[in-house]
Design an enzyme around this catalytic site. Structure first.
Site, PDB file in Angstrom:
ATOM      1  CE1 TYR A 162     -48.553   1.924 -96.918  1.00  0.00           C
ATOM      2  CE2 TYR A 162     -48.591   4.213 -96.198  1.00  0.00           C
ATOM      3  CZ  TYR A 162     -48.843   2.874 -95.960  1.00  0.00           C
ATOM      4  OH  TYR A 162     -49.401   2.487 -94.760  1.00  0.00           O
ATOM      5  CG  ASP A 175     -52.255   9.037-101.706  1.00  0.00           C
ATOM      6  OD1 ASP A 175     -52.283  10.040-100.957  1.00  0.00           O
ATOM      7  OD2 ASP A 175     -52.044   7.881-101.293  1.00  0.00           O
ATOM      8  CE  LYS A 198     -48.098  10.770 -94.005  1.00  0.00           C
ATOM      9  NZ  LYS A 198     -48.057   9.884 -95.135  1.00  0.00           N
TER      10      LYS A 198
HETATM   11  C1  PLP Z   1     -48.922   8.529 -95.250  1.00  0.00           C
HETATM   12  C2  PLP Z   1     -49.551   8.201 -96.531  1.00  0.00           C
HETATM   13  C3  PLP Z   1     -50.786   7.532 -96.603  1.00  0.00           C
HETATM   14  C4  PLP Z   1     -51.432   6.923 -95.401  1.00  0.00           C
HETATM   15  O1  PLP Z   1     -51.839   7.848 -94.461  1.00  0.00           O
HETATM   16  P1  PLP Z   1     -52.097   7.351 -92.949  1.00  0.00           P
HETATM   17  O2  PLP Z   1     -52.632   8.567 -92.274  1.00  0.00           O
HETATM   18  O3  PLP Z   1     -50.762   6.898 -92.440  1.00  0.00           O
HETATM   19  O4  PLP Z   1     -53.068   6.247 -93.021  1.00  0.00           O
HETATM   20  C5  PLP Z   1     -51.389   7.396 -97.836  1.00  0.00           C
HETATM   21  N1  PLP Z   1     -50.819   7.870 -98.940  1.00  0.00           N
HETATM   22  C6  PLP Z   1     -49.632   8.514 -98.920  1.00  0.00           C
HETATM   23  C7  PLP Z   1     -49.060   9.039-100.181  1.00  0.00           C
HETATM   24  C8  PLP Z   1     -48.950   8.667 -97.711  1.00  0.00           C
HETATM   25  O5  PLP Z   1     -47.753   9.250 -97.713  1.00  0.00           O
END
Ligand code: PLP
Length: 421
Positions: free
Chosen positions: A148, A243, A271
């Site tokens: 994701y 990511d 985060k």
């Molecule tokens: C949470 C998450 C996102 C998206 O971040 P948001 O602040 O919710 O837009 C992207 N990549 C990873 C791996 C995530 O866990």
């Protein structure tokens, strides 16, 4: 669900929310659809504990889906936010806090020379793709099934089973033309990536990957997978994007890239770096990052980007993490907890997997309906797990041995009830 667990106030608040918010929530998994029942409306949180609108208390393993690595409302972070807010909450002009947070992050991530702050992980990934395409003059993006990267059009593509598949949108409203530039390959399958690159490597702008996949349960990379992606992208002139929105400052202070000793071209963060306020960031080598406006031709902007409250919260969070270095302790505590959960489940002959890395873990059942029963039993015993077994649990620095012992008791009692149902 027969229970003594009071949810009257949450149910009332959910009904009211549903009248004005689609599904009663502002992010879908919060609605408890995978586990049934009423989402709990949270009134307050401190340390490892959440309190809901009915006065129930829970040991929290969601941690706002990752950011709350110090636990909730850590006093120094709260003070930093209070102090900043009294001086105004947004100016639309630069502040020195942005430079300070950037310096702090760059000192932890050797692959980054420059950073652009945004307001979410979604924006970070979106900007990383735009930069990659500008840099390479190519359009295709490779991602991996089950990873994701937020909800931008190009990345809401998961595609079918096994073999390399041309992108099919995962959501209504994503143009097929956009999705068709996203190639989805199987995670942890380097041979599939090599095969794809051999055929079409020269069309690929970037490979984006969660270095530890944490949005399909928890799937650490197999040996050689990330190294192989680094070598392939280099060979074919594509960029490698890590990511690290979850893993950054979570798996290690310098993220998964420090742990696995691999330098990506670009890194996405989010985060933890906002200390619980909305922040994302994309960073990398100077020659790539300087393609961004105002220096370069890649447009990107944000009214609240680099917001002073968010920068202050993030900066204080990273300073505390840097000082206390809680990673070894959190990892040992999590490993112990997971070992105990697994042993108890095996003793009950419940087939579960308990994958764990650092302070992240999941308790994964072969049957999602069993997880739903387990989840509700946990709530009744005062433990808050994610309302889907595909989301990871987080242990924070506030989860001390006494709290974890209490949690273990609740978890074993819940497993026992799950096995009897
Ligand atoms: C949470 C998450 C996102 C998206 O971040 P948001 O602040 O919710 O837009 C992207 N990549 C990873 C791996 C995530 O866990």
């Amino acid at each position: 669900m027969n229970s003594t667990h009071k949810t009257k106030n949450s149910a009332r608040l959910f009904d009211a929310a549903k009248k004005v918010l689609p599904g009663g929530v502002n992010s879908p998994v919060r609605a408890f659809q995978a586990v049934g029942g009423t989402p709990l409306f949270i009134r307050e949180a401190r340390g490892a504990e959440l309190r809901d609108a009915d006065g129930n208390r829970y040991i929290d393993f969601v941690g706002s889906w990752g950011p709350m690595i110090l636990g909730h409302a850590p006093s120094r972070v709260v003070s930093a936010i209070k102090a900043r807010s009294a001086k105004g909450t947004s100016y639309g002009a630069p502040t020195e806090l942005e430079t300070e947070l950037a310096e702090k992050i760059i000192s932890a991530f050797p692959s980054m020379e420059k950073i652009r702050f945004v307001s979410s992980g979604t924006e970070a990934a979106m900007t990383a793709l735009r930069l990659s395409r500008a840099r390479t003059g190519r359009d295709k993006i490779v991602k991996f099934a089950g990873c994701y990267h937020g909800h931008s059009d190009a990345l809401l593509v998961k595609a079918g089973s096994g073999a390399a598949t041309l992108g099919i949108p995962d959501s209504a409203g994503v143009p097929r033309a956009v999705a068709s530039d996203t190639i989805v390959l199987p995670y942890n399958d380097l041979a599939a990536a090599e095969k794809f690159f051999k055929d079409a490597g020269e069309t690929v702008a970037a490979v984006i990957v969660e270095p530890v996949a944490a949005n399909m349960g928890l799937v650490p990379p197999v040996a050689g997978f990330l190294e192989g992606l680094r070598a392939l992208t280099k060979q074919y002139g594509a960029l490698l994007i890590f990511d690290e929105v979850i893993t950054g400052f979570r798996l290690a202070y310098g993220g998964a890239q420090t742990l696995f000793k691999i330098e990506p071209d670009l890194t996405c963060l989010g985060k933890i770096i906002g200390g619980g306020l909305p922040v994302g960031a994309v960073g990398g080598r100077k020659d790539i990052m300087e393609l961004l406006a105002p220096l370069g031709p890649v447009y990107q902007a944000g009214t609240l980007s680099g917001n002073p409250l968010a920068m202050a919260a993030g900066l204080m969070t990273l300073e505390i993490l840097d000082d206390m270095n809680p990673y070894k302790k959190m990892e040992a505590a999590t490993e112990k907890l997971c070992g105990q959960i697994l042993a108890f489940a095996q003793w009950l002959k419940i087939p579960v997997q308990v994958p764990q890395i650092g302070s992240m873990f999941t308790v994964f059942f072969s049957d999602a309906a069993v997880y739903a029963r387990f989840f509700h039993a946990l709530l009744e015993h005062g433990v808050y797990f994610p309302p889907s077994q595909f989301e990871v649990c987080f242990v924070s620095a506030a989860h001390n041995p006494i709290i974890l012992k209490k949690a273990l008791k609740a978890i074993t009692q819940s497993l026992e009830r799950t096995s009897h149902a």
